[in-house]
Design an enzyme around this catalytic site. Structure first.
Site, PDB file in Angstrom:
ATOM      1  N   ASP A   1    -114.064 -48.222 -59.637  1.00 55.61           N
ATOM      2  CA  ASP A   1    -113.412 -47.275 -60.518  1.00 55.61           C
ATOM      3  C   ASP A   1    -113.688 -45.869 -60.509  1.00 55.61           C
ATOM      4  O   ASP A   1    -114.923 -45.528 -61.030  1.00 55.61           O
ATOM      5  CB  ASP A   1    -113.494 -47.599 -61.973  1.00 55.61           C
ATOM      6  CG  ASP A   1    -112.519 -46.729 -62.986  1.00 55.61           C
ATOM      7  OD1 ASP A   1    -112.476 -46.961 -64.282  1.00 55.61           O
ATOM      8  OD2 ASP A   1    -112.130 -45.695 -62.420  1.00 55.61           O
TER       9      ASP A   1
ATOM     10  N   TYR B   1    -116.107 -47.045 -68.915  1.00 61.94           N
ATOM     11  CA  TYR B   1    -114.905 -47.120 -69.385  1.00 61.94           C
ATOM     12  C   TYR B   1    -113.722 -47.100 -68.338  1.00 61.94           C
ATOM     13  O   TYR B   1    -113.976 -46.260 -67.331  1.00 61.94           O
ATOM     14  CB  TYR B   1    -114.619 -45.803 -70.298  1.00 61.94           C
ATOM     15  CG  TYR B   1    -113.225 -45.509 -70.821  1.00 61.94           C
ATOM     16  CD1 TYR B   1    -112.570 -44.656 -70.405  1.00 61.94           C
ATOM     17  CD2 TYR B   1    -112.816 -46.353 -71.852  1.00 61.94           C
ATOM     18  CE1 TYR B   1    -111.248 -44.333 -70.867  1.00 61.94           C
ATOM     19  CE2 TYR B   1    -111.636 -46.090 -72.633  1.00 61.94           C
ATOM     20  CZ  TYR B   1    -110.689 -44.919 -71.729  1.00 61.94           C
ATOM     21  OH  TYR B   1    -109.699 -44.649 -72.505  1.00 61.94           O
TER      22      TYR B   1
ATOM     23  N   LYS C   1    -107.367 -38.269 -62.209  1.00 57.81           N
ATOM     24  CA  LYS C   1    -108.159 -36.832 -62.355  1.00 57.81           C
ATOM     25  C   LYS C   1    -107.696 -35.806 -61.222  1.00 57.81           C
ATOM     26  O   LYS C   1    -106.628 -35.326 -61.295  1.00 57.81           O
ATOM     27  CB  LYS C   1    -109.626 -37.058 -62.773  1.00 57.81           C
ATOM     28  CG  LYS C   1    -109.956 -37.793 -64.174  1.00 57.81           C
ATOM     29  CD  LYS C   1    -111.094 -37.931 -64.337  1.00 57.81           C
ATOM     30  CE  LYS C   1    -111.378 -38.895 -65.692  1.00 57.81           C
ATOM     31  NZ  LYS C   1    -111.163 -38.446 -66.952  1.00 57.81           N
TER      32      LYS C   1
HETATM   33  P1  KE4 Z   1    -107.108 -42.036 -68.019  1.00 56.58           P
HETATM   34  O1  KE4 Z   1    -106.150 -43.355 -68.343  1.00 56.58           O
HETATM   35  O2  KE4 Z   1    -107.599 -41.357 -69.133  1.00 56.58           O
HETATM   36  O3  KE4 Z   1    -106.336 -41.186 -66.862  1.00 56.58           O
HETATM   37  O4  KE4 Z   1    -108.171 -42.564 -67.126  1.00 56.58           O
HETATM   38  C1  KE4 Z   1    -108.771 -43.541 -67.904  1.00 56.58           C
HETATM   39  C2  KE4 Z   1    -110.506 -43.629 -67.044  1.00 56.58           C
HETATM   40  C3  KE4 Z   1    -110.601 -44.594 -66.141  1.00 56.58           C
HETATM   41  N1  KE4 Z   1    -111.585 -44.815 -65.580  1.00 56.58           N
HETATM   42  C4  KE4 Z   1    -112.666 -43.771 -65.721  1.00 56.58           C
HETATM   43  C5  KE4 Z   1    -113.991 -43.945 -65.027  1.00 56.58           C
HETATM   44  C6  KE4 Z   1    -112.487 -42.939 -66.551  1.00 56.58           C
HETATM   45  O5  KE4 Z   1    -113.553 -41.799 -66.876  1.00 56.58           O
HETATM   46  C7  KE4 Z   1    -111.320 -42.595 -67.405  1.00 56.58           C
HETATM   47  C8  KE4 Z   1    -111.101 -41.517 -68.279  1.00 56.58           C
HETATM   48  N2  KE4 Z   1    -112.126 -40.738 -68.627  1.00 56.58           N
HETATM   49  C9  KE4 Z   1    -112.190 -40.157 -70.103  1.00 56.58           C
HETATM   50  C10 KE4 Z   1    -113.339 -39.481 -70.147  1.00 56.58           C
HETATM   51  N3  KE4 Z   1    -114.385 -39.996 -70.719  1.00 56.58           N
HETATM   52  C11 KE4 Z   1    -110.903 -39.375 -70.280  1.00 56.58           C
HETATM   53  C12 KE4 Z   1    -111.053 -38.302 -71.331  1.00 56.58           C
HETATM   54  C13 KE4 Z   1    -110.242 -38.950 -72.488  1.00 56.58           C
HETATM   55  O6  KE4 Z   1    -110.162 -40.174 -72.809  1.00 56.58           O
HETATM   56  O7  KE4 Z   1    -109.590 -38.144 -73.225  1.00 56.58           O
END
Ligand code: KE4
Length: 426
Positions: free
Chosen positions: A237, A142, A265
């Site tokens: 990523d 993701y 994060k």
């Molecule tokens: P954000 O746009 O949510 O800040 O980051 C996206 C993202 C990008 N790359 C990786 C590897 C990530 O894990 C994420 C976001 N992680 C999720 C957890 N599975 C955030 C939790 C959520 O979507 O509420």
């Protein structure tokens, strides 16, 4: 009826699914999500005053623990000087310097407001500098909710993407190629077949969005070599793994130098920050020094940079990762032993202080298809059993768990004791 239930019932009438990010709604495990009132250290406290040992950590950011006094003080001090100016600040320079110092491959970095913005921007940059459109990603990874990433493998060998969400035009994902994670042979075959050239490969160097699945030996190095041979940019990523699996992220842990890295994060310490960076010749193509446009009203804002700088100061202290990793190993080994003694089929994974637990008889999980062999009903019972015991795990089999420096030995022991009671009910 609990206050969380009252709040959730009302929230669902005014917020889609009652939450501002889908995974929080407990769709994968059922039940009502506790609404959190406050958090301190390793603990969450919900609106019904129930306390939980927290293994979500806001999905990674809270590595130093919730409401760490140093982070709180830094944000309070910044707030007193104004929340946002829309003009450059010294703090952004310091945060950029810290990131460049701590992440081996980053020579220049741009701050944004989320991991999604970081990955979207990194892919746009890769497409611009290579003049190519195709993007390779891996099933089960993701990279945020940017349209180009909301793709799933098409039928047959085409491997071109089809939308994984309504609202994403077919044309947008037509250039998104997807392959199984850890399948280097498939990657090499695709590159040999895809003569138009691929702009970028984007990969979670440790997969954390299909549960925690580490890279197979040689996978990351193989990706780097294939990209080098074909003039394709390798994007790590590290939104989740950055500053998590090692101070310099997965690229330090595995000794790989990607062309671009995305972060998020932890660098915001709980406030909205993302970042993308890499080789200076690439990053200088970003506006206003170059033609590749990207912008953001609150990018690098004083509160987020204050929280990020305070957090990075703490994790840079000697012994931080050794202690964190040892505690996470103790947790995983403790639960693993209990499940083995109970003859419950499972596989546990851990990289640094991010971990996974899969209820499957597959001994080694390499990709999303492997992860999907899990017994999600048993996971559901495990999740709710632990929640009743006051342990808040990630509410999905396909998420990773995280500990923080606030998870001391007593907290780890209490978690293992709770697990010993719950495992009897599985
Ligand atoms: P954000 O746009 O949510 O800040 O980051 C996206 C993202 C990008 N790359 C990786 C590897 C990530 O894990 C994420 C976001 N992680 C999720 C957890 N599975 C955030 C939790 C959520 O979507 O509420």
């Amino acid at each position: 009826m609990s206050k969380s239930e009252i709040l959730f019932n009302h929230a669902t009438t005014i917020i889609p699914g009652g939450v501002n990010s889908p995974v929080r709604a407990f769709k994968a495990v059922g039940g009502i999500p506790p609404f959190i009132q406050s958090a301190q250290g390793a603990w969450l406290i919900d609106v019904d005053h129930r306390r939980y040992i927290d293994y979500i950590g806001s999905w990674g950011p809270m590595i130093v623990g919730h409401a760490h006094p140093t982070v709180v003080a830094a944000v309070q001090e910044a707030m007193g000087r104004g929340a946002s100016y829309g003009a450059p600040t010294e703090a952004e320079v310091h945060l950029a310097e810290k990131i460049i110092h701590m992440v081996p491959s980053i020579e220049m970095v741009r701050l944004v407001n989320s991991g999604t913005e970081a990955t979207m921007s990194a892919v746009r940059l890769a497409r611009a500098v290579t003049g190519r459109d195709s993007l390779l990603m891996f099933e089960g990874c993701y990279h945020g909710h940017g349209d180009a990433f909301l793709a799933k493998a098409g039928s047959g060998l085409a491997t071109f993407g089809v939308p994984s969400s309504p609202g994403v035009p077919q044309a947008t994902v037509a250039q998104t190629l997807t392959l199984p994670y850890n399948d280097l042979v498939a990657v090499q075959d695709l590159f040999n077949r895809h003569t138009a050239g691929i702009a970028a490969v984007i990969v979670e160097p440790v997969a954390g969005n299909m549960g925690c699945i580490p890279p197979e030996p040689g996978f990351l190095a193989g990706l780097a070599e294939v990209c080098r041979q074909h003039g394709t940019l390798l994007i790590f990523d590290e939104v989740m793994t950055g500053f998590r699996v090692a101070q310099g992220g997965a690229q330090e842990l595995y000794g790989i130098t990607p062309d671009l890295t995305t972060l998020g994060k932890i660098i915001g310490g709980g406030l909205p920050v993302g970042a993308y960076g890499g080789r200076k010749d690439l990053m200088q193509q970003i506006a206003p020094s170059g033609p590749v446009y990207q912008a953001g009203t609150l990018s690098g804002n004083p509160l987020a940079t204050a929280a990020g700088l305070a957090t990075l100061e703490i994790i840079a202290q000697p012994g931080f990762y050794e202690t964190l990793d040892w505690r996470c190993q103790r947790l995983c080994d403790g639960v693993d032993q209990l499940l083995t003694d109970a003859a419950i089929a499972h596989t546990s994974t851990r990289v640094g202080s991010m971990f996974g637990l899969f209820f499957t008889d597959k001994q080694r999980l390499k990709n999303y298809d492997d992860a999907k062999t899990c017994d999600v009903d048993r996971f559901r019972r495990w999740f709710h059993g632990m929640l009743r015991e006051g342990v808040f795990l990630a509410p999905s089999q396909f998420e990773a768990g995280f500990i923080s420096m606030a998870h001391d030995d007593a907290t780890i022991d209490a978690t293992i004791e709770a697990a010993s009671r719950v495992i009897k009910t599985l």
